[in-house]
Design an enzyme around this catalytic site. Sequence first.
Site, short mmCIF file in Angstrom:
data_model
loop_
_atom_site.label_atom_id
_atom_site.label_comp_id
_atom_site.label_asym_id
_atom_site.label_seq_id
_atom_site.Cartn_x
_atom_site.Cartn_y
_atom_site.Cartn_z
N HIS A 47 0.82 -1.23 0.00
CA HIS A 47 0.00 0.00 0.00
C HIS A 47 0.85 1.27 0.00
O HIS A 47 0.38 2.33 0.41
CB HIS A 47 -0.99 0.00 1.17
N ASP A 57 2.30 2.18 -2.97
CA ASP A 57 2.33 2.71 -4.36
C ASP A 57 1.43 3.91 -4.55
O ASP A 57 1.82 4.91 -5.13
CB ASP A 57 2.08 1.60 -5.40
N GLY A 100 -8.54 -13.05 -7.58
CA GLY A 100 -8.93 -12.38 -6.33
C GLY A 100 -8.13 -12.83 -5.13
O GLY A 100 -8.64 -12.86 -4.01
N GLY A 154 -4.72 -11.71 -4.52
CA GLY A 154 -3.55 -10.86 -4.23
C GLY A 154 -2.39 -11.08 -5.18
O GLY A 154 -1.32 -10.51 -4.98
N LEU A 155 -2.58 -11.91 -6.22
CA LEU A 155 -1.51 -12.09 -7.22
C LEU A 155 -1.76 -11.21 -8.45
O LEU A 155 -1.11 -11.35 -9.47
CB LEU A 155 -1.39 -13.55 -7.63
N GLU A 212 -8.97 0.77 -14.20
CA GLU A 212 -9.39 0.18 -12.91
C GLU A 212 -10.03 1.26 -12.02
O GLU A 212 -11.03 1.00 -11.34
CB GLU A 212 -8.21 -0.50 -12.22
N ASP A 264 0.84 -2.84 -9.64
CA ASP A 264 0.45 -4.13 -10.20
C ASP A 264 0.63 -4.14 -11.72
O ASP A 264 1.17 -5.08 -12.30
CB ASP A 264 -1.01 -4.44 -9.86
N TYR A 277 -9.97 -0.73 0.64
CA TYR A 277 -8.82 -0.21 -0.12
C TYR A 277 -8.99 1.30 -0.33
O TYR A 277 -8.10 2.09 -0.02
CB TYR A 277 -8.76 -0.93 -1.47
P1 ADP Z 1 -6.46 -9.90 -7.73
O1 ADP Z 1 -6.04 -8.82 -8.66
O2 ADP Z 1 -5.64 -9.95 -6.50
O3 ADP Z 1 -6.55 -11.25 -8.37
P2 ADP Z 1 -8.88 -8.37 -7.76
O4 ADP Z 1 -10.11 -8.40 -6.93
O5 ADP Z 1 -8.16 -7.09 -7.88
O6 ADP Z 1 -7.92 -9.53 -7.22
O7 ADP Z 1 -9.22 -8.83 -9.25
C1 ADP Z 1 -9.96 -10.00 -9.47
C2 ADP Z 1 -11.03 -9.72 -10.53
O8 ADP Z 1 -10.39 -9.66 -11.84
C3 ADP Z 1 -12.05 -10.82 -10.65
O9 ADP Z 1 -13.10 -10.64 -9.71
C4 ADP Z 1 -12.53 -10.66 -12.09
O10 ADP Z 1 -13.48 -9.63 -12.18
C5 ADP Z 1 -11.26 -10.20 -12.81
N1 ADP Z 1 -10.58 -11.38 -13.43
C6 ADP Z 1 -9.36 -11.86 -13.14
N2 ADP Z 1 -9.03 -12.92 -13.93
C7 ADP Z 1 -10.09 -13.13 -14.75
C8 ADP Z 1 -10.39 -14.07 -15.79
N3 ADP Z 1 -9.53 -15.03 -16.14
N4 ADP Z 1 -11.59 -13.96 -16.42
C9 ADP Z 1 -12.46 -12.98 -16.08
N5 ADP Z 1 -12.23 -12.07 -15.11
C10 ADP Z 1 -11.07 -12.13 -14.44
MG MG Z 2 -6.17 -6.68 -8.26
#
Ligand code: ADP
Ligand code: MG
Length: 383
Positions: free
Chosen positions: A25, A27, A112, A114-115, A150, A162, A212
């Site tokens: 946090h 950035d 979802g 954190g990667l 975003e 990210d 966040y």
């Molecule tokens: P993180 O970035 O840590 O994985 P986030 O909540 O920031 O978690 O982002 C996750 C979101 O990104 C998901 O809820 C979805 O909306 C979108 N997402 C990620 N990968 C895919 C995928 N392969 N297909 C569709 N949506 C995706």
């Molecule tokens: Mg994310």
Amino acid sequence: MNKENNFNPEIIVDSPGRINFIGGHTDYNNGFVLPAAIDKKIKFEFKKNGTSNICNVLSKNYNKFLVVDLAKIKPSKEGWENYILGVLQQLLDRSDRVRGFDCVISSELPIGSGLSSSAALECGFAYGINELFDLKLSKLEIAQLCRDAEHEYVGTKCGIMDQYASVFGKENMVLFLDCLSLEYQLIPMQLIDYSVLIINTNVEHNLSTSHYNKRREECEEGVEVIREKYSSISSLREVTLSMLEEVKKEMSPVVYQRCLYVIQENERVQKAAEYLKSNNFKNFGELLYQCHEGLRYQYEISCNELDFLVDFSKGKNFVLGSRMMGGGFGGCTVNIIHKDFVDTYIEEIGWAYEDKFNVKLDAFKVAPSNGTSHQLLTVKENQ
Ligand code: ADP
Ligand code: MG
């Protein structure tokens, strides 16, 4: 678009997730971070479909299909669609060369957790369209427009880390990124006897977007208070501990703790970069523990599951460091662990975690890897 078969892409894009060793946090406070792209990615297959404005996008992970008319883009109620729509809007704002295309998305990244599957999704998608229609956007522009997408379509007021790490990553390297100047150094990571282990709590961080944005606001509130005395300050990056102490009484205890965490974390990241350069992984790992404590008690974005995983590793001399990563309230920890102990540790911590929370964790090794890349499969039209 034919959903599964007979899709002959013109371009394939690999878009990696990222880890962040330290700099949680910081950035969006214009601070320092130490991320790396990883060897788990989202694959995109793209081809032009000959229309002027119809785009077909399939997420194989969700088995969901999105049709977009480029002339009528607006935010959607369906969460994942906003990543796609937001990026398209940003691209249309910058270029008039985008036309209809088909795109198939398949991901090996946990979503979802954190990667940063979100940045991988945005950046890989933008990168592919940039190549497909030769928009001539630079890598930095891609990272920045994806962050803006975003903010505007998804509503998470994220920093640049990210997207930056996903686009600019390099094999076996960690990025020491200054989020104010956007300059970075690549630091080789020579772990030799150690591995980077990701442990996924498998707890979804549903609340994280609101928390966040709240944390971001609290930091901005702190900056406003400090500005009353130091008017040239524009972010916590420029604030020293003594400046913060001078105005402590003017801010709420909560805002003070948020600001204190960010200032201390920026110092930790700079130290961590030095330790990495000298291959001092013991001290490097210790900073990861300190970072977690800060996120747990000062920034207050951890959760029981994450704390359990970090606490479990303490006192085990084959684990050098462990901390939560990402937005908070779930997701993964990043751990530096001796390679000889990885398998037994996964088993041991897996049992203990399931016993306590009745949830199975996932654990896997990752390695610092190259950022977004593409392959051209056929000669593009008009060439
Ligand atoms: P993180 O970035 O840590 O994985 P986030 O909540 O920031 O978690 O982002 C996750 C979101 O990104 C998901 O809820 C979805 O909306 C979108 N997402 C990620 N990968 C895919 C995928 N392969 N297909 C569709 N949506 C995706
Ligand atoms: Mg994310």
